[in-house]
Design a protein around this motif. Sequence first.
Motif, PDB file in Angstrom:
ATOM      1  N   HIS A 145      43.803  41.762  49.828  1.00  0.00           N
ATOM      2  CA  HIS A 145      43.150  40.619  50.471  1.00  0.00           C
ATOM      3  C   HIS A 145      42.843  39.517  49.453  1.00  0.00           C
ATOM      4  O   HIS A 145      42.626  38.367  49.824  1.00  0.00           O
ATOM      5  CB  HIS A 145      41.859  41.060  51.158  1.00  0.00           C
ATOM      6  N   ASN A 148      46.951  35.755  47.481  1.00  0.00           N
ATOM      7  CA  ASN A 148      47.295  34.691  48.420  1.00  0.00           C
ATOM      8  C   ASN A 148      48.639  34.041  48.124  1.00  0.00           C
ATOM      9  O   ASN A 148      48.994  33.059  48.759  1.00  0.00           O
ATOM     10  CB  ASN A 148      46.200  33.609  48.398  1.00  0.00           C
ATOM     11  N   ARG A 169      49.467  42.009  54.962  1.00  0.00           N
ATOM     12  CA  ARG A 169      48.909  40.923  54.156  1.00  0.00           C
ATOM     13  C   ARG A 169      49.872  39.751  54.065  1.00  0.00           C
ATOM     14  O   ARG A 169      49.445  38.587  54.112  1.00  0.00           O
ATOM     15  CB  ARG A 169      48.563  41.436  52.749  1.00  0.00           C
ATOM     16  N   VAL A 173      48.934  35.860  55.188  1.00  0.00           N
ATOM     17  CA  VAL A 173      49.053  34.681  54.329  1.00  0.00           C
ATOM     18  C   VAL A 173      50.059  33.691  54.908  1.00  0.00           C
ATOM     19  O   VAL A 173      49.825  32.479  54.913  1.00  0.00           O
ATOM     20  CB  VAL A 173      49.446  35.099  52.895  1.00  0.00           C
ATOM     21  N   SER A 177      50.033  29.454  55.953  1.00  0.00           N
ATOM     22  CA  SER A 177      50.707  28.673  54.913  1.00  0.00           C
ATOM     23  C   SER A 177      52.196  28.475  55.185  1.00  0.00           C
ATOM     24  O   SER A 177      52.975  28.282  54.267  1.00  0.00           O
ATOM     25  CB  SER A 177      50.529  29.356  53.548  1.00  0.00           C
ATOM     26  N   GLU A 303      39.561  32.094  55.910  1.00  0.00           N
ATOM     27  CA  GLU A 303      40.783  32.472  55.190  1.00  0.00           C
ATOM     28  C   GLU A 303      41.810  33.051  56.149  1.00  0.00           C
ATOM     29  O   GLU A 303      42.998  32.733  56.081  1.00  0.00           O
ATOM     30  CB  GLU A 303      40.437  33.481  54.097  1.00  0.00           C
ATOM     31  N   ARG A 323      40.674  32.788  47.118  1.00  0.00           N
ATOM     32  CA  ARG A 323      40.680  32.263  48.494  1.00  0.00           C
ATOM     33  C   ARG A 323      41.092  30.793  48.486  1.00  0.00           C
ATOM     34  O   ARG A 323      40.476  29.978  47.813  1.00  0.00           O
ATOM     35  CB  ARG A 323      39.304  32.444  49.133  1.00  0.00           C
ATOM     36  N   SER A 324      42.103  30.497  49.259  1.00  0.00           N
ATOM     37  CA  SER A 324      42.660  29.143  49.224  1.00  0.00           C
ATOM     38  C   SER A 324      41.954  28.196  50.183  1.00  0.00           C
ATOM     39  O   SER A 324      42.040  26.978  50.026  1.00  0.00           O
ATOM     40  CB  SER A 324      44.154  29.188  49.568  1.00  0.00           C
TER      41      SER A 324
END
Length: 566
Positions: A145, A148, A169, A173, A177, A303, A323-324
């Motif tokens: 998690h 990213n 995962r 992501v 994105s 997120e 975290r983005s």
Amino acid sequence: MRFRPLIFTLIFLSSFVSFAQSTAKEYEKRFLFAKELLRTEQYDKSFEEFKKLADGNIKNRFSDISHYYCGLSAYHLQRWPDTRFILVKLLKSRPSWKRRDEAFYLLAAANFEEKSYDKAFQYLDTLQKADIKKDGEKMEAHYLHQVNSVDTLKTWHEARLKDNVVAQRLAEVLNYSIQSYQDKLLLQYLIQDYKLDPKKFSMASMKSVKKDVYRVALLLPLELDKPENYRKSRRYFEFLEGVRMAKQDLILEGQSIELFVYDTKRDTATTNKIVALPELCGMDLLIGPVLYENSEIVSGFAEFHGINYVNPFLKDDALVDGRSMSFLAFPSNSMEGIKTADYIVKANDTTNTAIIFYSEGWADSVNAYAHAARLDSLGKKVKALRKITLEEVQGNTRDFNEELAKMLEDEDLSHIYVAADQNLIAASLMSVFEQNNVSAPIFVPSKWLDIKLLNYDQFLRRNVHFIYPDYEDLNKPELLKFRTAFGARTNLKPLTNGATMGYEVMNFYGHAMKLYGNRFNQNIQSSGFTPGKTLYGFDYSMGNANAVVPIFKFDSDYKLDWVNRQ
């Protein structure tokens, strides 16, 4: 005569059995004592006790398990290399040990902590027992998690097609994105082949979108059901009003904002109910809450759903690390240490040695160590990185004072950095600085200004600098204009910095959405410093925590001067 050897032998065997039983009991007693130390989280002590018990003695039936518990103690102490060394040694010396899976599990955890993902995967693949394999999948999900990078996850997926956790995962992501048609096809494949819940991936088109109206959710502890707590919640009511004032200014500039206000009531149960509301998935920006536990919930939600989130109150690095979509309006604890080091080296490059003091708190430790690491990267020396405890300053012993005095005997001392704001620690350190006539600049948290045991003359005399991100300069025309407008709207004077923070956050992020759309992440990171209207501005060029760290010191008229003005 012929019976003597027999009698001797019987006596010897009897003594040997007695000795063996005594030794076994002693080992058991020591083992139970070490387990109690482990259970009560006295990991330093349990490590040493288990280390002694892991002696390989064939008479010690606790040797192998002590080996394992020694590694477990090292793990809890965050000594990852020790954990690996101890457990690998155990597995090599006992290839048929019946609890090997537990050792492999712990080795995987230690490697995940060190971000040695390939090695961690190898250990997870070695697990045999169904229950431990299931726990291993949960652990893998926890650590992944924090990852990213789409490219990294794609590489892992290609190498581990049977790994459902990696696939999950990667899908998460990709969901926020997606940049190409190929990414969209990959996400659809993952959802279908790994039987993922399609409803959780309905937000999948994550390019930034410019809109006529942006939806902004405020999650604040207003405690509307407890009017008696208004005084405690006033800062957040003022923050809300500041956001509304920024919204009006944005409307005048042609940018429409629709606000949704949620009362978190200072508890996680309410926050969990709020993030479960379907409408929250349609927000363009989330702001708040206050408590760290609630902020973790909202940050994780943001997120997962690809919604930008900003916390305007906290400085915890953990909210943005890995975290983005999450941002801090204030500098993080580590950012304060880093940017202060940058300023000091730029302002004074002739002296090389620093002394750093910090308290027992986690945030202060992060701050201090980040400052030390930055100085080291800039070629400066840290003479001492010293933790100060309340017990030490309450004792006020001669040894303690003499130790600090000896530290301060350095003509090449560039500065003193203090990451501690407790009253007694601040007063004790200032007393030592005064007694030793310290001339090197001293950098401290702004809360020192509120400590009644200290006075402005001391600060001026000792060249004290204050790290003060939320300082309100009442001589600033823009701030005076804002406070006047706030009073006209509410018939109240702002008693906290909540109003200015609310205005600055909504104004900055509102303009970011206007310029770049609802996913402005990379744009604000590449745009550098943006000055604020009432406060000091925003800069995300170094990550998702604000890198603007205002530093002040008193001038001769006892007015605070912003010394690192951008």
